[in-house]
Scaffold this active site. Structure first.
Site, PDB file in Angstrom:
ATOM      1  N   LYS A  52       0.838  -1.201   0.000  1.00 56.30           N
ATOM      2  CA  LYS A  52       0.000   0.000   0.000  1.00 56.30           C
ATOM      3  C   LYS A  52       0.875   1.254   0.000  1.00 56.30           C
ATOM      4  O   LYS A  52       0.598   2.223  -0.718  1.00 56.30           O
ATOM      5  CB  LYS A  52      -0.937  -0.013   1.222  1.00 56.30           C
ATOM      6  CG  LYS A  52      -2.041  -1.059   1.065  1.00 56.30           C
ATOM      7  CD  LYS A  52      -2.802  -1.332   2.343  1.00 56.30           C
ATOM      8  CE  LYS A  52      -3.747  -2.515   2.136  1.00 56.30           C
ATOM      9  NZ  LYS A  52      -4.456  -2.938   3.332  1.00 56.30           N
ATOM     10  N   GLN A  96      -4.506  -1.584   9.440  1.00 56.49           N
ATOM     11  CA  GLN A  96      -4.355  -2.908   8.828  1.00 56.49           C
ATOM     12  C   GLN A  96      -4.977  -3.974   9.735  1.00 56.49           C
ATOM     13  O   GLN A  96      -4.641  -4.065  10.912  1.00 56.49           O
ATOM     14  CB  GLN A  96      -2.852  -3.191   8.586  1.00 56.49           C
ATOM     15  CG  GLN A  96      -2.575  -4.485   7.857  1.00 56.49           C
ATOM     16  CD  GLN A  96      -3.147  -4.515   6.436  1.00 56.49           C
ATOM     17  OE1 GLN A  96      -3.063  -3.534   5.688  1.00 56.49           O
ATOM     18  NE2 GLN A  96      -3.756  -5.628   6.063  1.00 56.49           N
ATOM     19  N   ASP A 119     -11.029   2.505   3.785  1.00 57.21           N
ATOM     20  CA  ASP A 119     -11.330   1.076   3.608  1.00 57.21           C
ATOM     21  C   ASP A 119     -12.830   0.844   3.404  1.00 57.21           C
ATOM     22  O   ASP A 119     -13.240  -0.234   2.975  1.00 57.21           O
ATOM     23  CB  ASP A 119     -10.879   0.276   4.846  1.00 57.21           C
ATOM     24  CG  ASP A 119      -9.525  -0.386   4.622  1.00 57.21           C
ATOM     25  OD1 ASP A 119      -9.172  -0.640   3.450  1.00 57.21           O
ATOM     26  OD2 ASP A 119      -8.819  -0.658   5.617  1.00 57.21           O
TER      27      ASP A 119
END
Ligand code: NDP
Length: 279
Positions: A52, A96, A119
């Site tokens: 990422k 994460q 997200d």
């Protein structure tokens, strides 16, 4: 023989489009920044976080890393998120997952401001998705819609079957296919005669989490098969939920693993960072 949907190529196209947008924003004096929080040192999570950050660097998004120890207390993690929520220089916050067991994942997701929820996991983002309002879309299903659209695969009016009903893949996938006017069936571990249900599909999305479970017995001739699964086989090679070699000769189109859905997830995360900065 199936047309191979090249997720690597399509994700590269999206990243290049985003790079141009970010350059234009920079000319107007606007910088985009993503805060990436990792708790602990799980090797798989470290690989995802690294990828990422690499994508951010390519596109021109500044990434800020926060590496917290496995033992961090929940309050400390949440207070970091609250500080980042207030920070005008940060456009997106990514935590994460998975988190260590002593931390309540739902509470952490809820702590992220919906305005920075790149997200798309916050209940407000999920609600907006359900009722068709503006909000961040979860990256993997949004990436699959892009794979279909950019491969000129029609969704409207098609029989779409999703295998799996998780909050991050199956359910939002079903809603997005519905939004594109597909006729959608969601299946799960209690579904009766899964093979027959899947055989109806013009578009079959496998997010079942079982290596190579989906053989040609589940697939209609000429169907589009999207493989979300990521697994390592006995030889440590990546494979998906679909038995690619078995399905390839009869499918109309298919995504490979690796190089199918996986790269799209990161491209759509980058897309969310850029679109978040524009609103
Ligand atoms: P989950 O384990 O959360 O969900 C799996 C779903 O499959 C559940 O709804 C479960 O049903 C259903 N299921 C399990 N076994 C069967 C069965 N035998 N028949 C029918 N349905 C079944 O997985 P995720 O949705 O998080 O992920 C799915 C896969 O996608 C995994 O391999 C994961 O690694 C991968 N993944 C890949 C991403 C990418 O970027 N490419 C991103 C996210 C995930 P029930 O609800 O009844 O238990």
């Amino acid at each position: 023989m199936a047309y191979v949907i090249d997720g690597k190529k399509i994700s590269q196209e999206i990243k290049d489009e985003l790079k141009e947008q970010v350059e234009a924003l920079k000319k107007d004096g606007k910088e985009i920044a993503l805060a990436v929080i990792q708790v602990g040192t799980d090797p798989a999570s470290s690989v995802y976080v690294g990828n990422k950050k690499k994508a951010c660097a390519y596109i021109g998004i500044r990434s800020e890393s926060y590496e917290l120890p496995e033992t961090v207390v929940q309050e400390e993690l949440i207070s970091l998120i609250e500080r980042l929520n207030q920070d005008d220089k940060i456009n997106g916050i990514l935590v994460q997952l998975p988190l260590p067991e002593h931390i309540d994942e739902d509470a952490v997701i809820k702590a992220i401001s919906p305005a920075k929820d790149v997200d798309g996991f916050h209940p407000e983002s999920v609600g907006a998705l359900m009722i068709g309002q503006q909000g961040f879309l979860p990256c993997t299903p949004a990436g699959i819609i892009q794979l279909l659209k950019r491969s000129d695969i029609e969704i409207a009016g098609k029989e779409c079957v999703v295998i799996g009903r998780s909050n991050i893949v199956g359910k939002p996938m079903a809603v997005l296919l519905l939004r594109e006017n597909g006729t959608v069936t969601v299946t799960h571990s209690k579904t009766k005669d899964l093979k027959a249900v899947c055989k109806r599909a013009d578009i079959l999305v496998a997010a079942v989490g079982k290596p190579r479970m989906i053989t040609r017995e589940y697939v209609k001739d000429g169907a589009t098969v999207i493989d979300v699964g990521i697994h390592r086989n006995a030889e440590n090679k990546l494979c998906g939920d679909v038995d690619y070699e078995d399905v390839f000769p009869i499918a109309g189109a298919i995504t490979p693993v690796p190089g199918g859905v996986g790269p799209m997830t990161i491209a759509m995360l980058m897309n969310n960072c850029v679109s978040g900065a524009l609103h």
